[in-house]
Design an enzyme around this catalytic site. Structure first.
Site, mmCIF file in Angstrom:
data_model
loop_
_atom_site.group_PDB
_atom_site.id
_atom_site.type_symbol
_atom_site.label_atom_id
_atom_site.label_comp_id
_atom_site.label_asym_id
_atom_site.label_seq_id
_atom_site.Cartn_x
_atom_site.Cartn_y
_atom_site.Cartn_z
ATOM 1 N N ASN A 175 -64.107 53.365 27.085
ATOM 2 C CA ASN A 175 -64.591 54.168 25.951
ATOM 3 C C ASN A 175 -63.659 54.074 24.748
ATOM 4 O OD1 ASN A 175 -66.821 55.126 27.504
ATOM 5 N ND2 ASN A 175 -65.491 56.683 28.433
ATOM 6 N N GLU A 217 -52.246 49.193 29.669
ATOM 7 C CA GLU A 217 -51.383 50.101 28.918
ATOM 8 C C GLU A 217 -51.658 51.556 29.293
ATOM 9 O OE1 GLU A 217 -51.036 49.292 24.689
ATOM 10 O OE2 GLU A 217 -51.933 47.312 24.960
ATOM 11 N N TYR A 282 -44.674 45.707 17.134
ATOM 12 C CA TYR A 282 -45.272 46.183 15.886
ATOM 13 C C TYR A 282 -45.746 47.609 16.086
ATOM 14 C CZ TYR A 282 -48.962 43.826 18.610
ATOM 15 O OH TYR A 282 -49.759 43.368 19.633
ATOM 16 N N TRP A 406 -51.454 40.015 16.326
ATOM 17 C CA TRP A 406 -52.504 41.029 16.370
ATOM 18 C C TRP A 406 -52.878 41.332 14.921
ATOM 19 C CZ3 TRP A 406 -55.689 43.062 19.852
ATOM 20 C CH2 TRP A 406 -56.440 44.173 19.468
#
Length: 428
Positions: A175, A217, A282, A406
């Site tokens: 989600n 993660e 980052y 990214w």
């Protein structure tokens, strides 16, 4: 490539004359929409062979040669000067390009919706010549061991045409958020893991991927060993199929760093198990936080230096953002989120509001302030050729495997020219 920072009173004509280039070549390299209006402080890449350097106080031919990786006698010969004669401050030296070292380059790409947009296809087409891996983000692992489909369209074919391979990214997203509970459910069931790996291998063969990249993660800290065990199992199965295995790691500076983003990521174990890791160096400055550089070079190096105590540099891909943020001030925690901007958009913002771009030499990052049409103050931190070159210099100094971006979709043409200028990109 030469990096030039625009000064007051300069034009593309004067800059081109300085470096023996042309207005057309500079416009093309930097994708400048209005060649008649430059921004003070804007960093340009000048597409010439080698670069020029103006002698500063304290310089010697030897020290300049050391800085640029060129023998001082070669510098003397190419500039037709006596190698034993002191250099005058302000003297212009031509610096030939140093030999390139090899590096792997990855870029994540995040298709949204049911199909890949034409704009994203165009971006991928432009940059795959500079990539070792193209990483579609992401195939979401489910509790039953299946994978949520991801629209790819012809991205694998575009990559393959340029010798770029697919990195298949597998995540514990659910989600739209990384789910620690989803991760726990997968890591606590051997049957689910076995089925998940079977589905991963099937999908990898379908898309001709060469690397399986696990980006799990926000795992609970008590799942640290379970994640290590899963990666060991995955490595055995994937390698038996001729596949590489890699993982993404949160930016840690010590093994026992607290917080759910960090505790389950064991740098030493990952370094032993997988073929390489991507360090997510980052998001110090992020959309929900206060204004600051997204990837300041000091904190980035701290993470990399810690990683080097746990694994060799040949296994480390340094993470790098392809974007910046525009914050509306004053910053209020929990208030308005900053807007992501590409380096090209940031320059246009500075031009639109007639403000100069400044550069923080400690963070190695460009920034500027402006007032919008409603009189609200803004702070913008972003990336430019200087900040990227500083990261490339760091990568080379530390002996890292390469760089991972990214993410694609926000224009940064100078980056790819500098990739080509600094590295011989590995193709698999």
């Amino acid at each position: 490539m030469q990096i030039h920072v625009v000064r007051s009173g300069e034009s593309l004509w004067t800059i081109a004359q300085t470096y023996g280039s042309t207005i057309q070549d500079i416009v093309r390299a930097n994708q400048i929409p209005d060649p008649n209006q430059l921004v003070i402080g804007q960093a340009l890449v000048i597409p010439i062979w080698g670069r020029f350097y103006w002698v500063q106080a304290g310089d010697s031919l030897w020290s300049i040669g050391q800085r640029f990786g060129v023998n001082y006698l070669t510098l003397a010969e190419m500039n037709r000067i006596n190698p034993n004669q002191p250099l005058a401050i302000g003297f212009r030296l031509f610096i030939p390009p140093a030999p390139k070292r090899t590096a792997e380059v990855n870029a994540y790409v995040e298709p949204r919706g049911s199909a890949v947009s034409q704009a994203l296809i165009n971006e991928v087409t432009n940059v795959v010549p500079y990539l070792t891996y193209l990483a579609p983000f992401s195939f979401e692992a489910r509790r039953d061991g299946s994978l949520k489909p991801l629209p790819l369209d012809n991205l694998p074919e575009i990559a393959r045409a340029e010798g770029t391979t697919i990195m298949m990214v597998v995540t514990n997203l659910e989600n739209g958020q990384f789910s620690g509970e989803l991760g726990r459910d997968i890591l606590q069931s051997q049957a689910v893991q076995d089925l998940l790996l079977t589905n991963i291998i099937t999908q990898a063969k379908t898309m001709n991927a060469s690397d399986i990249h696990f980006d799990f993660e926000f795992l609970p800290g008590d799942q640290r060993q379970a994640y290590i065990n899963f990666l060991r199992k995955a490595a055995t199965r994937l390698r038996s199929e001729g596949l590489l295995i890699s993982s993404a790691l949160a930016p840690k500076t010590r093994a026992d760093q607290p917080g759910q983003w960090y505790e389950a990521h064991d740098y030493r174990a990952h370094g032993e198990i997988v073929d390489f890791v991507v360090l997510m160096t980052y998001e110090w400055g992020y959309s929900g936080g206060p204004p600051m550089p997204v990837s300041p070079i000091g904190p980035v190096e701290q993470v990399l230096q810690y990683a080097l105590t746990e694994m060799p540099g040949s296994k480390i891909m340094m993470g790098q953002n392809l974007y910046g943020y525009d914050w509306t001030l004053p910053y209020v925690a929990g208030g308005q989120y900053a807007k992501a901007v590409s380096p090209q958009q940031a320059i246009q913002l500075a031009k639109q509001h007639n403000v100069a771009i400044e550069y923080d030499s400690n963070a190695q990052a460009p920034h500027f302030d402006y007032l919008d049409n409603q009189g609200k103050s803004h702070k913008v931190w972003f990336e430019d050729a200087r900040s990227i070159q500083a990261k490339f210099d760091l990568l080379k100094r530390l002996g890292l495997r390469g760089v991972s971006y990214w993410k694609l979709g926000l224009s940064f043409p100078q980056n790819w020219l500098l990739i080509n200028d600094n590295f011989q990109v590995v193709k698999r």
